[in-house]
Design an enzyme around this catalytic site. Sequence first.
Site, PDB file in Angstrom:
ATOM      1  NE  ARG A 106      -1.518   9.060  -9.923  1.00 52.42           N
ATOM      2  CZ  ARG A 106      -2.329   8.574  -8.987  1.00 52.42           C
ATOM      3  NH1 ARG A 106      -1.820   8.074  -7.895  1.00 52.42           N
ATOM      4  NH2 ARG A 106      -3.637   8.603  -9.143  1.00 52.42           N
ATOM      5  CG  ASP A 163      -5.871   8.806   5.828  1.00 45.02           C
ATOM      6  OD1 ASP A 163      -6.312   8.995   6.954  1.00 45.02           O
ATOM      7  OD2 ASP A 163      -5.746   9.731   5.004  1.00 45.02           O
ATOM      8  CG  PHE A 166      -3.867  15.570   1.275  1.00 47.78           C
ATOM      9  CD1 PHE A 166      -4.779  14.522   1.285  1.00 47.78           C
ATOM     10  CD2 PHE A 166      -3.296  15.954   0.064  1.00 47.78           C
ATOM     11  CE1 PHE A 166      -5.115  13.865   0.107  1.00 47.78           C
ATOM     12  CE2 PHE A 166      -3.632  15.304  -1.115  1.00 47.78           C
ATOM     13  CZ  PHE A 166      -4.549  14.254  -1.092  1.00 47.78           C
ATOM     14  CD  GLU A 207      -3.203   0.288   0.288  1.00 48.60           C
ATOM     15  OE1 GLU A 207      -2.758   1.221  -0.414  1.00 48.60           O
ATOM     16  OE2 GLU A 207      -4.407   0.040   0.360  1.00 48.60           O
ATOM     17  CG  ASP A 208      -1.007   4.698  -1.618  1.00 49.64           C
ATOM     18  OD1 ASP A 208      -1.701   4.050  -0.801  1.00 49.64           O
ATOM     19  OD2 ASP A 208      -1.505   5.425  -2.490  1.00 49.64           O
TER      20      ASP A 208
HETATM   21  P1  5GP Z   1      -7.847   5.033   3.758  1.00 54.21           P
HETATM   22  O1  5GP Z   1      -8.419   6.283   4.389  1.00 54.21           O
HETATM   23  O2  5GP Z   1      -8.938   4.134   3.302  1.00 54.21           O
HETATM   24  O3  5GP Z   1      -6.875   4.362   4.686  1.00 54.21           O
HETATM   25  O4  5GP Z   1      -7.019   5.509   2.499  1.00 54.21           O
HETATM   26  C1  5GP Z   1      -7.581   5.427   1.219  1.00 54.21           C
HETATM   27  C2  5GP Z   1      -6.726   6.024   0.156  1.00 54.21           C
HETATM   28  O5  5GP Z   1      -6.855   7.436   0.249  1.00 54.21           O
HETATM   29  C3  5GP Z   1      -5.224   5.745   0.197  1.00 54.21           C
HETATM   30  O6  5GP Z   1      -4.845   4.521  -0.372  1.00 54.21           O
HETATM   31  C4  5GP Z   1      -4.727   6.912  -0.642  1.00 54.21           C
HETATM   32  O7  5GP Z   1      -4.845   6.604  -2.017  1.00 54.21           O
HETATM   33  C5  5GP Z   1      -5.703   8.015  -0.255  1.00 54.21           C
HETATM   34  N1  5GP Z   1      -5.106   8.856   0.773  1.00 54.21           N
HETATM   35  C6  5GP Z   1      -5.266   8.799   2.104  1.00 54.21           C
HETATM   36  N2  5GP Z   1      -4.523   9.742   2.731  1.00 54.21           N
HETATM   37  C7  5GP Z   1      -3.878  10.414   1.746  1.00 54.21           C
HETATM   38  C8  5GP Z   1      -2.935  11.523   1.743  1.00 54.21           C
HETATM   39  O8  5GP Z   1      -2.502  12.091   2.756  1.00 54.21           O
HETATM   40  N3  5GP Z   1      -2.501  11.910   0.500  1.00 54.21           N
HETATM   41  C9  5GP Z   1      -2.922  11.334  -0.654  1.00 54.21           C
HETATM   42  N4  5GP Z   1      -2.421  11.812  -1.793  1.00 54.21           N
HETATM   43  N5  5GP Z   1      -3.784  10.306  -0.681  1.00 54.21           N
HETATM   44  C10 5GP Z   1      -4.246   9.855   0.504  1.00 54.21           C
END
Ligand code: 5GP
Length: 175
Positions: free
Chosen positions: A166, A104, A153, A100-101
Amino acid sequence: MNGERNLEVLLTEEQISKKVSFLGELISRDYAGAKELVLVAVLRGSVYFAVDLSRQLSIPFILDFIGISSYAGKTDPLGIVRITKDLDTNIARKNVLLVEDIVDTGLTLNYLLKNLRTRNPLSLRVCTFLDMPARRIVDVPVDYRGFEMPDVFVVGYGLDYQECYRNLKEIAVLK
Ligand code: 5GP
């Protein structure tokens, strides 16, 4: 143009590359001798990290991709996502490492883990480049993490803001 003057760098290219090497060594050691490792990169944000990480592995692996998209472009409060591209590999009885990247809220990862578990992998672990524990809504297991981040963010190294940034080599916060 990325408009880089509006960015504050949090992680440099050098810090990122050192961490990716470290994770590669750790994962290679942990999976040494294990059979059939499948690296599952989540499209699209984790591609940069997954490719760099895979180049640091000294063990055999299959690289595969799963594409997901949030409904209406937003994270669903229940974490329901749409699979836009499924794996090409049958992961039953294989060791799977989900790459995963960023984790969050954890909703996306939670959904993905549930989905992949139904396919009966031999093992299922998670490697995330960034972890934002302060924003977690659902408890998800993270086995390997690059960096813990504050509640901001971030963009770069695969992470976008409206499809921009990206290709930024650093991780930065948008000002
Ligand atoms: P989750 O909130 O479900 O853990 O994250 C879902 C997706 O939201 C992540 O895989 C990512 O693509 C995007 N995301 C969450 N936090 C960030 C952030 O700080 N920056 C960016 N660019 N994308 C985010």
